[in-house]
Design a protein around this motif. Structure first.
Motif, PDB file in Angstrom:
ATOM      1  N   ARG A   1       0.834  -1.205   0.000  1.00 53.18           N
ATOM      2  CA  ARG A   1       0.000   0.000   0.000  1.00 53.18           C
ATOM      3  C   ARG A   1       0.872   1.260   0.000  1.00 53.18           C
ATOM      4  O   ARG A   1       0.573   2.229  -0.706  1.00 53.18           O
ATOM      5  CB  ARG A   1      -0.935  -0.012   1.198  1.00 53.18           C
ATOM      6  CG  ARG A   1      -1.850   1.207   1.299  1.00 53.18           C
ATOM      7  CD  ARG A   1      -2.898   1.007   2.392  1.00 53.18           C
ATOM      8  NE  ARG A   1      -2.280   0.739   3.687  1.00 53.18           N
ATOM      9  CZ  ARG A   1      -2.940   0.234   4.732  1.00 53.18           C
ATOM     10  NH1 ARG A   1      -4.237  -0.056   4.628  1.00 53.18           N
ATOM     11  NH2 ARG A   1      -2.324   0.008   5.869  1.00 53.18           N
TER      12      ARG A   1
ATOM     13  N   SER B   1       0.921   4.068  -3.005  1.00 49.36           N
ATOM     14  CA  SER B   1       0.716   5.497  -2.748  1.00 49.36           C
ATOM     15  C   SER B   1       1.843   6.332  -3.344  1.00 49.36           C
ATOM     16  O   SER B   1       1.606   7.400  -3.929  1.00 49.36           O
ATOM     17  CB  SER B   1       0.616   5.757  -1.238  1.00 49.36           C
ATOM     18  OG  SER B   1      -0.498   5.095  -0.682  1.00 49.36           O
TER      19      SER B   1
ATOM     20  N   TRP C   1      -6.503  11.215   0.940  1.00 55.83           N
ATOM     21  CA  TRP C   1      -6.066   9.998   1.630  1.00 55.83           C
ATOM     22  C   TRP C   1      -6.166  10.166   3.147  1.00 55.83           C
ATOM     23  O   TRP C   1      -6.556   9.235   3.850  1.00 55.83           O
ATOM     24  CB  TRP C   1      -4.630   9.669   1.233  1.00 55.83           C
ATOM     25  CG  TRP C   1      -4.480   9.172  -0.174  1.00 55.83           C
ATOM     26  CD1 TRP C   1      -5.439   8.595  -0.952  1.00 55.83           C
ATOM     27  CD2 TRP C   1      -3.290   9.197  -0.971  1.00 55.83           C
ATOM     28  NE1 TRP C   1      -4.926   8.260  -2.175  1.00 55.83           N
ATOM     29  CE2 TRP C   1      -3.607   8.607  -2.220  1.00 55.83           C
ATOM     30  CE3 TRP C   1      -1.994   9.647  -0.749  1.00 55.83           C
ATOM     31  CZ2 TRP C   1      -2.672   8.463  -3.244  1.00 55.83           C
ATOM     32  CZ3 TRP C   1      -1.055   9.504  -1.765  1.00 55.83           C
ATOM     33  CH2 TRP C   1      -1.385   8.924  -2.999  1.00 55.83           C
ATOM     34  N   CYS C   2      -5.809  11.346   3.646  1.00 53.57           N
ATOM     35  CA  CYS C   2      -5.909  11.603   5.085  1.00 53.57           C
ATOM     36  C   CYS C   2      -7.370  11.579   5.544  1.00 53.57           C
ATOM     37  O   CYS C   2      -7.697  11.035   6.613  1.00 53.57           O
ATOM     38  CB  CYS C   2      -5.268  12.943   5.433  1.00 53.57           C
ATOM     39  SG  CYS C   2      -3.471  12.985   5.187  1.00 53.57           S
TER      40      CYS C   2
ATOM     41  N   ALA D   1      -8.545   8.154   5.931  1.00 54.49           N
ATOM     42  CA  ALA D   1      -7.964   7.493   7.109  1.00 54.49           C
ATOM     43  C   ALA D   1      -8.536   8.048   8.415  1.00 54.49           C
ATOM     44  O   ALA D   1      -8.068   7.674   9.494  1.00 54.49           O
ATOM     45  CB  ALA D   1      -6.446   7.657   7.096  1.00 54.49           C
TER      46      ALA D   1
ATOM     47  N   ARG E   1      -4.384  12.298  13.681  1.00 53.26           N
ATOM     48  CA  ARG E   1      -5.102  11.128  14.225  1.00 53.26           C
ATOM     49  C   ARG E   1      -5.179  11.335  15.726  1.00 53.26           C
ATOM     50  O   ARG E   1      -4.143  11.438  16.394  1.00 53.26           O
ATOM     51  CB  ARG E   1      -4.342   9.839  13.916  1.00 53.26           C
ATOM     52  CG  ARG E   1      -5.069   8.573  14.393  1.00 53.26           C
ATOM     53  CD  ARG E   1      -4.187   7.347  14.129  1.00 53.26           C
ATOM     54  NE  ARG E   1      -4.929   6.107  14.184  1.00 53.26           N
ATOM     55  CZ  ARG E   1      -4.885   5.223  15.194  1.00 53.26           C
ATOM     56  NH1 ARG E   1      -4.125   5.480  16.272  1.00 53.26           N
ATOM     57  NH2 ARG E   1      -5.582   4.104  15.153  1.00 53.26           N
TER      58      ARG E   1
ATOM     59  N   LEU F   1       1.661   8.661   6.658  1.00 50.65           N
ATOM     60  CA  LEU F   1       0.274   8.268   6.402  1.00 50.65           C
ATOM     61  C   LEU F   1       0.105   6.763   6.549  1.00 50.65           C
ATOM     62  O   LEU F   1      -0.893   6.293   7.128  1.00 50.65           O
ATOM     63  CB  LEU F   1      -0.128   8.716   4.996  1.00 50.65           C
ATOM     64  CG  LEU F   1      -1.479   8.246   4.487  1.00 50.65           C
ATOM     65  CD1 LEU F   1      -2.623   8.779   5.343  1.00 50.65           C
ATOM     66  CD2 LEU F   1      -1.674   8.660   3.018  1.00 50.65           C
ATOM     67  N   GLU F   2       1.077   6.012   6.072  1.00 51.90           N
ATOM     68  CA  GLU F   2       0.985   4.547   6.175  1.00 51.90           C
ATOM     69  C   GLU F   2       1.048   4.081   7.623  1.00 51.90           C
ATOM     70  O   GLU F   2       0.400   3.089   7.987  1.00 51.90           O
ATOM     71  CB  GLU F   2       2.095   3.890   5.344  1.00 51.90           C
ATOM     72  CG  GLU F   2       2.121   2.361   5.398  1.00 51.90           C
ATOM     73  CD  GLU F   2       0.781   1.716   5.042  1.00 51.90           C
ATOM     74  OE1 GLU F   2       0.438   0.693   5.682  1.00 51.90           O
ATOM     75  OE2 GLU F   2       0.082   2.231   4.145  1.00 51.90           O
TER      76      GLU F   2
ATOM     77  N   ARG G   1      -2.484   4.512   8.735  1.00 53.34           N
ATOM     78  CA  ARG G   1      -3.327   3.481   8.123  1.00 53.34           C
ATOM     79  C   ARG G   1      -3.112   2.118   8.786  1.00 53.34           C
ATOM     80  O   ARG G   1      -4.071   1.362   9.030  1.00 53.34           O
ATOM     81  CB  ARG G   1      -3.010   3.374   6.626  1.00 53.34           C
ATOM     82  CG  ARG G   1      -3.526   4.524   5.780  1.00 53.34           C
ATOM     83  CD  ARG G   1      -2.941   4.468   4.370  1.00 53.34           C
ATOM     84  NE  ARG G   1      -3.681   5.267   3.409  1.00 53.34           N
ATOM     85  CZ  ARG G   1      -3.317   5.467   2.140  1.00 53.34           C
ATOM     86  NH1 ARG G   1      -2.172   4.923   1.700  1.00 53.34           N
ATOM     87  NH2 ARG G   1      -4.036   6.189   1.322  1.00 53.34           N
ATOM     88  N   SER G   2      -1.865   1.797   9.079  1.00 52.32           N
ATOM     89  CA  SER G   2      -1.564   0.505   9.706  1.00 52.32           C
ATOM     90  C   SER G   2      -2.120   0.436  11.116  1.00 52.32           C
ATOM     91  O   SER G   2      -2.643  -0.614  11.541  1.00 52.32           O
ATOM     92  CB  SER G   2      -0.049   0.267   9.708  1.00 52.32           C
ATOM     93  OG  SER G   2       0.447   0.146   8.385  1.00 52.32           O
TER      94      SER G   2
ATOM     95  N   ASN H   1      -4.725   2.000  12.123  1.00 55.80           N
ATOM     96  CA  ASN H   1      -6.166   1.811  11.934  1.00 55.80           C
ATOM     97  C   ASN H   1      -6.482   0.351  11.645  1.00 55.80           C
ATOM     98  O   ASN H   1      -7.422  -0.217  12.209  1.00 55.80           O
ATOM     99  CB  ASN H   1      -6.666   2.685  10.775  1.00 55.80           C
ATOM    100  CG  ASN H   1      -6.662   4.171  11.094  1.00 55.80           C
ATOM    101  OD1 ASN H   1      -6.553   4.568  12.247  1.00 55.80           O
ATOM    102  ND2 ASN H   1      -6.795   4.996  10.069  1.00 55.80           N
ATOM    103  N   ASP H   2      -5.705  -0.271  10.758  1.00 59.46           N
ATOM    104  CA  ASP H   2      -5.927  -1.685  10.414  1.00 59.46           C
ATOM    105  C   ASP H   2      -5.818  -2.579  11.647  1.00 59.46           C
ATOM    106  O   ASP H   2      -6.589  -3.539  11.803  1.00 59.46           O
ATOM    107  CB  ASP H   2      -4.886  -2.142   9.388  1.00 59.46           C
ATOM    108  CG  ASP H   2      -5.073  -1.510   8.024  1.00 59.46           C
ATOM    109  OD1 ASP H   2      -6.141  -0.914   7.777  1.00 59.46           O
ATOM    110  OD2 ASP H   2      -4.132  -1.612   7.207  1.00 59.46           O
TER     111      ASP H   2
END
Length: 417
Positions: A15, A19, A53-54, A57, A73, A108-109, A112-113, A115-116
């Protein structure tokens, strides 16, 4: 589920790479890289993509009066200062796809991670895109972070002009990214910056991670040498006032001074203007910039003093006029020892090869270090090539550094619960 101690938390490397490749479509260069200079229409497009993207997320976007973007975040403790991750989306006119962009999109990743994985942190995490890091269109470089750290005034920044005479302030307003936050009002618990090395050391040493302990200090010294224009064929060698010859001897002096101050010091000249710049006319005026760098303050200042003295001696012997102006400077930057140790430990825990390294280039982290605990992580780049459309890294390198970033940020932001 919150990871158990020692579990190898990692980002989604595919991912992250996707990006990077999607952002590279914005402001394409002519040879596979990017031309997304600050405050251009392509910069506006890249900012909008990053914001989308933000938003996806679940982050909220703040923008300050320098146009710097802060995507937050939230943390679980409303009183905890945020942990910042940042770099820049602007590029050189013939820039690569990774310089600066890797650090923003790896931040950003990280979000995202998290969040995952359903991981919440005590401290908020803020992913930052600093305006005009490159300084390619509006000098100096690292402009927005410099205003943030109190190095430059807002008025000074707004008055910077590009080669076409357009001002920074006008162009920031034109592209629609003039924010209302006061610059520098934000307080940071810590600042992380992940960046390509822009040099050949990590690849040569076969290391996956550079643990950046210091940023080099720098002096840019602009020399103006004044000789006498004269015909190259009819002016006897003994009757010349040759500013070009003086420049050549000063260049050799710069090389000698840098070599005498090894290890760790560098010096050179990358920009020269001859006047009248004609094949058969000795130059009446030569202007050039000496770039010297060192992580040691005493060595850096000693190099400057010696070069200026020896240059004056060279010019006096040749009858050439010599003036020097310091047109760029920052002191060496020691990064926060606790954060450096955290990055080193993260690399160890994840099993990545690493080495301590000094940043040879300037970065926004050099200014944030004035106002918050700061650290950098380096990713190798092929052949050490940067500020070039052929700049390249591997997906594996990008992911490894982002994994270390995730781990170190989590330690600093503190997992809730």
């Amino acid at each position: 589920m919150v990871a158990a101690p020692g579990e190898n938390l990692r980002v989604n490397g595919d991912r992250l790479w996707d990006s990077l490749m999607d952002m590279a479509k914005v402001g394409p260069g002519i040879a596979g890289g990017n031309n997304r200079q600050t405050l251009t229409d392509f910069d506006k497009e890249g900012r909008s993509l990053f914001k989308s993207w933000c938003d996806a997320a679940g982050m909220t976007m703040g923008v300050d009066k320098m146009g710097t973007m802060f995507a937050t975040r939230p943390g679980t403790d409303p009183d905890a200062l945020p942990v910042y991750i940042g770099s820049h989306l602007d590029t050189q006119p013939t820039g690569g796809k990774f310089d600066g962009v890797l650090g923003v999109l790896a931040g950003l990743e990280v979000v995202r991670s998290l969040n995952d994985l359903g991981i919440e942190t005590k401290h908020p995490i803020v992913v930052t895109n600093w305006t005009n890091e490159e300084g390619a269109r509006f000098a100096p470089a690292m402009l927005a972070s410099g205003v943030f750290a109190g190095v430059h005034s807002l008025d000074y920044a707004y008055e910077r002009k590009d080669p076409d005479g357009k001002s920074f302030g006008e162009e920031l307003k034109r592209i629609g990214w003039l924010g209302d936050e006061e610059v520098g009002a934000r307080r940071m618990h810590a600042y992380f910056e992940y960046h390509i090395e822009q040099g050949p050391i990590l690849e040569a040493e076969n290391k996956q991670i550079g643990v950046v302990t210091h940023g080099q200090g720098l002096w840019w010294l602009e020399f103006t040498l004044t000789g006498r224009e004269a015909h190259t064929g009819s002016t006897p060698m003994t009757m010349r006032v040759n500013a070009g010859l003086a420049m050549g001897r000063i260049l050799e002096c710069v090389q000698t001074v840098a070599m005498d101050n090894q290890p760790g010091c560098v010096g050179g000249v990358g920009q020269v203007f001859f006047s009248p710049n004609s094949r058969n006319v000795l130059p009446g005026k030569v202007v050039f910039t000496v770039d010297i760098r060192s992580p040691d303050q005493a060595k850096l200042d000693g190099m400057r003093a010696r070069i200026e003295k020896e240059a004056a001696d060279i010019c006096e012997k040749l009858g050439v006029g010599c003036s020097v102006e310091a047109v760029g400077h920052f002191d060496p930057v020691p990064f926060d020892p606790k954060l450096v140790a955290s990055v080193r430990k993260a690399a160890d825990d994840l099993g990545y090869s690493h080495m301590d390294i000094i940043s040879g280039a300037g970065h926004d982290a050099c200014w944030t270090a004035k106002v918050a605990p700061t650290v950098m992580i380096f990713c190798p780049c092929v052949g050490g090539l940067s500020h070039n459309e052929a700049e390249d890294i591997s997906k594996e390198w990008a992911s490894a550094g982002a994994d270390v970033l995730l781990r170190a940020v989590l330690e600093t932001a503190e997992i809730s619960g």
